[in-house]
Design a protein around this motif. Structure first.
Motif, short mmCIF file in Angstrom:
data_model
loop_
_atom_site.label_atom_id
_atom_site.label_comp_id
_atom_site.label_asym_id
_atom_site.label_seq_id
_atom_site.Cartn_x
_atom_site.Cartn_y
_atom_site.Cartn_z
N MET A 177 -2.73 -2.70 -12.95
CA MET A 177 -2.19 -1.50 -12.31
C MET A 177 -0.78 -1.22 -12.81
SD MET A 177 -1.71 -0.78 -8.27
CE MET A 177 -0.41 0.31 -7.73
N PRO A 178 -0.53 0.02 -13.28
CA PRO A 178 0.82 0.35 -13.76
C PRO A 178 1.81 0.54 -12.61
CG PRO A 178 -0.55 2.31 -13.79
CD PRO A 178 -1.45 1.15 -13.39
N ALA A 179 3.07 0.45 -12.93
CA ALA A 179 4.13 0.76 -11.97
C ALA A 179 4.29 2.28 -11.90
CB ALA A 179 5.44 0.11 -12.40
N TYR A 180 4.48 2.78 -10.69
CA TYR A 180 4.65 4.22 -10.49
C TYR A 180 6.08 4.57 -10.09
CZ TYR A 180 -0.41 4.74 -10.70
OH TYR A 180 -1.71 4.74 -11.13
N LYS A 181 6.98 3.60 -10.18
CA LYS A 181 8.36 3.79 -9.74
C LYS A 181 9.02 5.01 -10.40
CE LYS A 181 12.65 1.30 -9.04
NZ LYS A 181 13.31 0.02 -9.18
N GLY A 182 8.84 5.21 -11.65
CA GLY A 182 9.46 6.35 -12.33
C GLY A 182 8.69 7.65 -12.18
N GLN A 183 7.45 7.56 -11.73
CA GLN A 183 6.60 8.74 -11.63
C GLN A 183 6.59 9.34 -10.23
OE1 GLN A 183 1.89 9.72 -12.11
NE2 GLN A 183 2.69 8.07 -13.34
N LEU A 184 6.64 8.49 -9.20
CA LEU A 184 6.65 8.93 -7.82
C LEU A 184 8.01 8.66 -7.20
CD1 LEU A 184 3.21 7.44 -6.63
CD2 LEU A 184 3.69 9.80 -7.30
N SER A 185 8.45 9.56 -6.34
CA SER A 185 9.72 9.35 -5.63
C SER A 185 9.54 8.24 -4.60
CB SER A 185 10.16 10.64 -4.93
OG SER A 185 9.29 10.91 -3.83
N ASP A 186 10.63 7.71 -4.09
CA ASP A 186 10.54 6.68 -3.07
C ASP A 186 9.84 7.22 -1.82
OD1 ASP A 186 11.15 3.89 -2.32
OD2 ASP A 186 12.32 4.84 -0.73
N ALA A 187 10.10 8.47 -1.47
CA ALA A 187 9.43 9.08 -0.31
C ALA A 187 7.92 9.16 -0.54
CB ALA A 187 10.00 10.47 -0.03
N GLN A 188 7.51 9.51 -1.75
CA GLN A 188 6.08 9.57 -2.06
C GLN A 188 5.45 8.18 -2.02
OE1 GLN A 188 6.64 11.66 -5.81
NE2 GLN A 188 5.39 13.36 -5.03
N ILE A 189 6.15 7.18 -2.55
CA ILE A 189 5.65 5.81 -2.51
C ILE A 189 5.49 5.34 -1.08
CG2 ILE A 189 6.30 3.40 -2.98
CD1 ILE A 189 7.37 4.39 -5.71
N GLN A 190 6.47 5.62 -0.24
CA GLN A 190 6.40 5.21 1.16
C GLN A 190 5.24 5.92 1.88
OE1 GLN A 190 7.98 2.78 2.77
NE2 GLN A 190 8.94 2.28 0.84
N LEU A 191 5.08 7.20 1.64
CA LEU A 191 3.99 7.95 2.27
C LEU A 191 2.64 7.43 1.80
CD1 LEU A 191 2.89 10.23 4.03
CD2 LEU A 191 3.07 11.70 2.03
N LEU A 192 2.49 7.21 0.51
CA LEU A 192 1.24 6.71 -0.04
C LEU A 192 0.93 5.32 0.50
CD1 LEU A 192 -1.13 7.22 -1.89
CD2 LEU A 192 0.32 6.65 -3.83
N ALA A 193 1.94 4.48 0.62
CA ALA A 193 1.76 3.13 1.17
C ALA A 193 1.30 3.20 2.63
CB ALA A 193 3.05 2.34 1.04
N ARG A 194 1.92 4.06 3.41
CA ARG A 194 1.53 4.23 4.82
C ARG A 194 0.12 4.80 4.93
NH1 ARG A 194 4.22 7.98 7.46
NH2 ARG A 194 3.53 7.17 9.46
N TYR A 195 -0.21 5.73 4.03
CA TYR A 195 -1.54 6.33 4.04
C TYR A 195 -2.61 5.27 3.77
CZ TYR A 195 -5.67 8.77 2.39
OH TYR A 195 -6.97 9.18 2.20
N VAL A 196 -2.43 4.49 2.71
CA VAL A 196 -3.42 3.46 2.37
C VAL A 196 -3.53 2.44 3.50
CG1 VAL A 196 -3.97 1.55 0.80
CG2 VAL A 196 -3.24 3.77 -0.12
N ALA A 197 -2.40 1.93 3.96
CA ALA A 197 -2.42 0.93 5.04
C ALA A 197 -3.01 1.49 6.33
CB ALA A 197 -1.00 0.40 5.29
N GLY A 198 -2.77 2.75 6.60
CA GLY A 198 -3.25 3.36 7.83
C GLY A 198 -4.70 3.79 7.82
N THR A 199 -5.30 3.92 6.62
CA THR A 199 -6.69 4.39 6.55
C THR A 199 -7.66 3.35 6.01
OG1 THR A 199 -6.37 5.36 4.35
CG2 THR A 199 -6.01 6.81 6.27
N ALA A 200 -7.18 2.33 5.34
CA ALA A 200 -8.06 1.32 4.74
C ALA A 200 -8.89 0.62 5.81
CB ALA A 200 -7.26 0.30 3.95
N GLY A 201 -10.18 0.59 5.61
CA GLY A 201 -11.08 -0.07 6.53
C GLY A 201 -11.42 0.72 7.77
N ARG A 202 -11.05 1.99 7.83
CA ARG A 202 -11.32 2.80 9.02
C ARG A 202 -12.33 3.86 8.72
NH1 ARG A 202 -6.53 0.74 9.05
NH2 ARG A 202 -5.50 0.08 10.92
#
Length: 112
Positions: free
Chosen positions: A87-112
């Motif tokens: 898996m590549p790093a997305y640090k330069g491609q996504l903003s910190d706000a986007q990374i945080q939102l995406l992380a919350r989205y995955v954690a909040g929906t995985a397995g549901r």
């Protein structure tokens, strides 16, 4: 005057715009929509190309099945920033706000 301050505090706590989230930490409708968009098409390559996540309708077979491992938001954010394995790093491609939102989205929906 006190009632006006309490009302304003409640409005501010709820947040504004597409990055707003529910005060209790749960994903709001705007977060779900924006998170899904980031997961399916917001990065290159898109998360959905490699990962399975039922909520996003993705069936990728390269990376881990997120519905099975149910990662924490912290784990997802770290993987997004730094990459892991193939898996590549997305640090330069996504903003910190986007990374945080995406992380919350995955954690909040995985397995549901």
């Amino acid at each position: 005057m006190m009632r006006a301050r309490v009302g304003l505090a409640l409005v501010l706590a709820a947040g504004f715009g597409p990055w707003a989230h529910a005060a209790d930490g749960a994903l709001g409708a705007a977060d779900l929509s924006a998170g899904k968009a980031l997961f399916t098409q917001g990065a290159t390559p898109a998360c959905a190309v490699c990962h399975t996540l039922k909520h996003a309708g993705s069936t990728g077979e390269i990376g881990p099945v997120l519905d099975e491992i149910k990662p924490t938001a912290e784990r997802v954010a770290t993987a997004l920033r730094n990459g892991v394995g193939l898996m590549p790093a997305y640090k330069g491609q996504l903003s910190d706000a986007q990374i945080q939102l995406l992380a919350r989205y995955v954690a909040g929906t995985a397995g549901r």
